[in-house]
Scaffold this active site. Structure first.
Site, PDB file in Angstrom:
ATOM      1  N   TYR A  19      57.153  41.418  40.370  1.00  0.00           N
ATOM      2  CA  TYR A  19      57.007  39.981  40.610  1.00  0.00           C
ATOM      3  C   TYR A  19      58.290  39.269  40.204  1.00  0.00           C
ATOM      4  CZ  TYR A  19      55.133  35.230  40.311  1.00  0.00           C
ATOM      5  OH  TYR A  19      54.908  33.888  40.474  1.00  0.00           O
ATOM      6  N   GLU A 117      54.553  44.971  45.450  1.00  0.00           N
ATOM      7  CA  GLU A 117      54.031  44.447  44.169  1.00  0.00           C
ATOM      8  C   GLU A 117      52.926  45.305  43.594  1.00  0.00           C
ATOM      9  OE1 GLU A 117      51.377  44.093  46.710  1.00  0.00           O
ATOM     10  OE2 GLU A 117      52.752  42.493  47.206  1.00  0.00           O
ATOM     11  N   HIS A 159      43.803  42.879  52.370  1.00  0.00           N
ATOM     12  CA  HIS A 159      45.152  43.225  52.851  1.00  0.00           C
ATOM     13  C   HIS A 159      45.258  44.685  53.302  1.00  0.00           C
ATOM     14  CE1 HIS A 159      46.610  39.353  51.664  1.00  0.00           C
ATOM     15  NE2 HIS A 159      46.304  39.544  50.391  1.00  0.00           N
ATOM     16  N   ASP A 195      39.829  33.482  51.302  1.00  0.00           N
ATOM     17  CA  ASP A 195      40.863  33.756  50.297  1.00  0.00           C
ATOM     18  C   ASP A 195      42.128  32.976  50.686  1.00  0.00           C
ATOM     19  OD1 ASP A 195      41.696  36.164  48.148  1.00  0.00           O
ATOM     20  OD2 ASP A 195      43.372  35.472  49.387  1.00  0.00           O
ATOM     21  N   HIS A 197      45.101  33.918  50.759  1.00  0.00           N
ATOM     22  CA  HIS A 197      46.062  34.735  51.514  1.00  0.00           C
ATOM     23  C   HIS A 197      45.455  35.215  52.831  1.00  0.00           C
ATOM     24  CE1 HIS A 197      47.184  35.114  47.211  1.00  0.00           C
ATOM     25  NE2 HIS A 197      48.415  34.984  47.694  1.00  0.00           N
ATOM     26  N   ASP A 284      41.254  31.774  45.313  1.00  0.00           N
ATOM     27  CA  ASP A 284      42.627  31.422  44.943  1.00  0.00           C
ATOM     28  C   ASP A 284      43.144  30.187  45.680  1.00  0.00           C
ATOM     29  OD1 ASP A 284      42.485  33.139  47.120  1.00  0.00           O
ATOM     30  OD2 ASP A 284      43.944  34.587  46.351  1.00  0.00           O
ATOM     31  N   TYR A 323      42.967  34.073  40.685  1.00  0.00           N
ATOM     32  CA  TYR A 323      43.745  34.606  39.559  1.00  0.00           C
ATOM     33  C   TYR A 323      43.804  33.681  38.359  1.00  0.00           C
ATOM     34  CZ  TYR A 323      44.447  37.719  43.312  1.00  0.00           C
ATOM     35  OH  TYR A 323      44.167  38.578  44.335  1.00  0.00           O
TER      36      TYR A 323
HETATM   37  C1  OKP Z   1      45.969  39.335  47.009  1.00  0.00           C
HETATM   38  B1  OKP Z   1      44.715  38.571  47.454  1.00  0.00           B
HETATM   39  C2  OKP Z   1      53.866  35.611  45.205  1.00  0.00           C
HETATM   40  C3  OKP Z   1      53.770  37.074  45.570  1.00  0.00           C
HETATM   41  C4  OKP Z   1      52.400  37.410  46.093  1.00  0.00           C
HETATM   42  C5  OKP Z   1      50.888  39.326  46.303  1.00  0.00           C
HETATM   43  C6  OKP Z   1      49.669  38.499  46.408  1.00  0.00           C
HETATM   44  C7  OKP Z   1      48.464  39.323  46.758  1.00  0.00           C
HETATM   45  C8  OKP Z   1      47.208  38.511  46.892  1.00  0.00           C
HETATM   46  N1  OKP Z   1      55.204  35.257  44.868  1.00  0.00           N
HETATM   47  N2  OKP Z   1      52.040  38.705  45.723  1.00  0.00           N
HETATM   48  O1  OKP Z   1      44.758  38.079  48.776  1.00  0.00           O
HETATM   49  O2  OKP Z   1      44.296  37.516  46.598  1.00  0.00           O
HETATM   50 ZN    ZN Z   2      44.400  35.953  47.798  1.00  0.00          ZN
END
Ligand code: OKP
Ligand code: ZN
Length: 341
Positions: A19, A117, A159, A195, A197, A284, A323
């Site tokens: 990160y 990551e 993902h 979510d 993302h 999130d 998170y």
């Molecule tokens: C997983 B889920 C931010 C980097 C993001 C990965 C995020 C994964 C999210 N600078 N890193 O969809 O909550």
């Molecule tokens: Zn997410």
């Protein structure tokens, strides 16, 4: 509403996440699920049950067998190579290179990773297997007639694609559950991904299909992970054209705007008239989430649950991200209580 939960999630306890150029303690950590479980219990949401064990058959219905074989042995192969740290990808089949699976573990990791990551650690595969059991047990409960079920999955899944891990995900729990519902009598299943993302893995798995509708609300890929999928013009391919719907939104998006996207997605789900709905439930989009940029408040999650419940479709909630460990439990339970209201 019943919650399905397995303590096996604790086996996913990686030491490292890459990160900002540093190796930090992962955002996706065991205390997330512990907090959600505690608030489920304290709020009297309903019974908490352990999962049943399922075979790999429903996993292989959405993931490639060579990818699953890789996940099974990746940690051991990394140990055998003599590495001291956790499994982290450092090389990719980038543009104009070969997409053959190499023999050595470094190459295999790069082939199957969609991001760096996510470290594979000891116990990761065992936890991922238990997480899919949690999702499948929830799906089975829907088939048995329950109206709403919460699968408290960890690690998350949205993902994870046909043959890729990353974004803290290994097996796509929501996709595995949706496909299981299809294989046990449902003609149409919708997946709603709230979510923060984009659910690139779920989109990938169902992109060419008209029997599973996928709708995702998320941070614009121009600004947010996973960056390389999730644009509004991705609407499906071939038979699946029109059965994929993305709602990318910019930094600072407040609930007033987010709920319009949700209302549109829910209208499309309604038109599709699926026998079952699977919700990829990440929280999130919360204003205090440490890695996201929407501005939803805790009460907004209650409204979200009510809007989903108003569709009146048997629904499986599958835990994804979120998170802010202090509030993740309240926000999740608000969605579930809203649905039940
Ligand atoms: C997983 B889920 C931010 C980097 C993001 C990965 C995020 C994964 C999210 N600078 N890193 O969809 O909550
Ligand atoms: Zn997410």
């Amino acid at each position: 509403m019943r919650t399905i939960y397995s303590e096996q999630h604790r086996l996913r306890d990686a030491r490292t996440e890459l990160y900002g150029g540093e190796l930090v303690q992962p955002f996706e950590k065991p205390s997330r699920a512990e907090t959600v479980l505690r608030v489920v219990r304290e709020s009297g949401l309903g019974e908490i049950s352990p999962p049943e064990a399922f075979s790999l058959e429903p996993v292989l219905a959405v993931h490639d067998a060579d990818y699953i074989a890789f996940l099974e042995t990746a940690w051991q192969e990394w140990q055998d190579a003599g590495y001291a740290g956790e499994v982290i990808a450092s090389v990719w089949p980038a543009r104009r290179m070969q997409s053959r699976v190499p023999r050595f573990i470094d190459g295999k990791v790069g082939y199957y990773a969609m991001a760096a990551e996510t470290s594979i650690s000891e116990g990761t595969w065992a936890a991922a297997l238990a997480s899919k059991d949690v999702a499948l047990t929830g799906a089975k409960a829907l088939l048995d007639g329950e109206r709403g079920v919460f699968s408290l999955c960890r690690p998350p899944g949205h993902h994870a694609a046909l043959d890729m891990y990353g974004g803290y995900c290994f097996l796509n729990n929501a996709a595995i559950a949706a496909q299981y519902l299809r294989d046990h009598g449902a003609e149409r299943v919708a997946i709603l991904d709230i979510d923060f993302h984009h659910g690139n893995g779920t989109q990938d798995i169902f992109y060419a299909r008209d029997d599973v509708l996928f709708c995702s609300l998320h941070g614009d890929p121009e600004d947010a992970f996973p960056h390389f999928l999730g644009y509004a013009d991705e609407t499906g391919s071939g038979l699946g054209t029109g059965y994929n719907r993305n709602y990318p939104m910019p930094p600072g998006t407040p609930f007033a705007q987010w709920r319009e996207a949700l209302a549109d997605a829910l209208a499309r789900v309604g038109e599709f008239s699926p026998q079952y709905l699977v919700v990829s439930l990440g929280v999130d989009a919360f204003e205090n989430d440490p890695i996201s940029f929407f501005k939803l408040t805790s009460p907004d999650f209650l409204t979200t649950g009510q809007m989903i419940g108003a569709l009146d479709i048997p629904t499986l909630f599958v835990m994804e991200g979120g998170y802010d460990v202090d509030e993740v439990g309240v926000n999740v339970v608000n969605v579930l209580k809203g649905f039940d209201a």
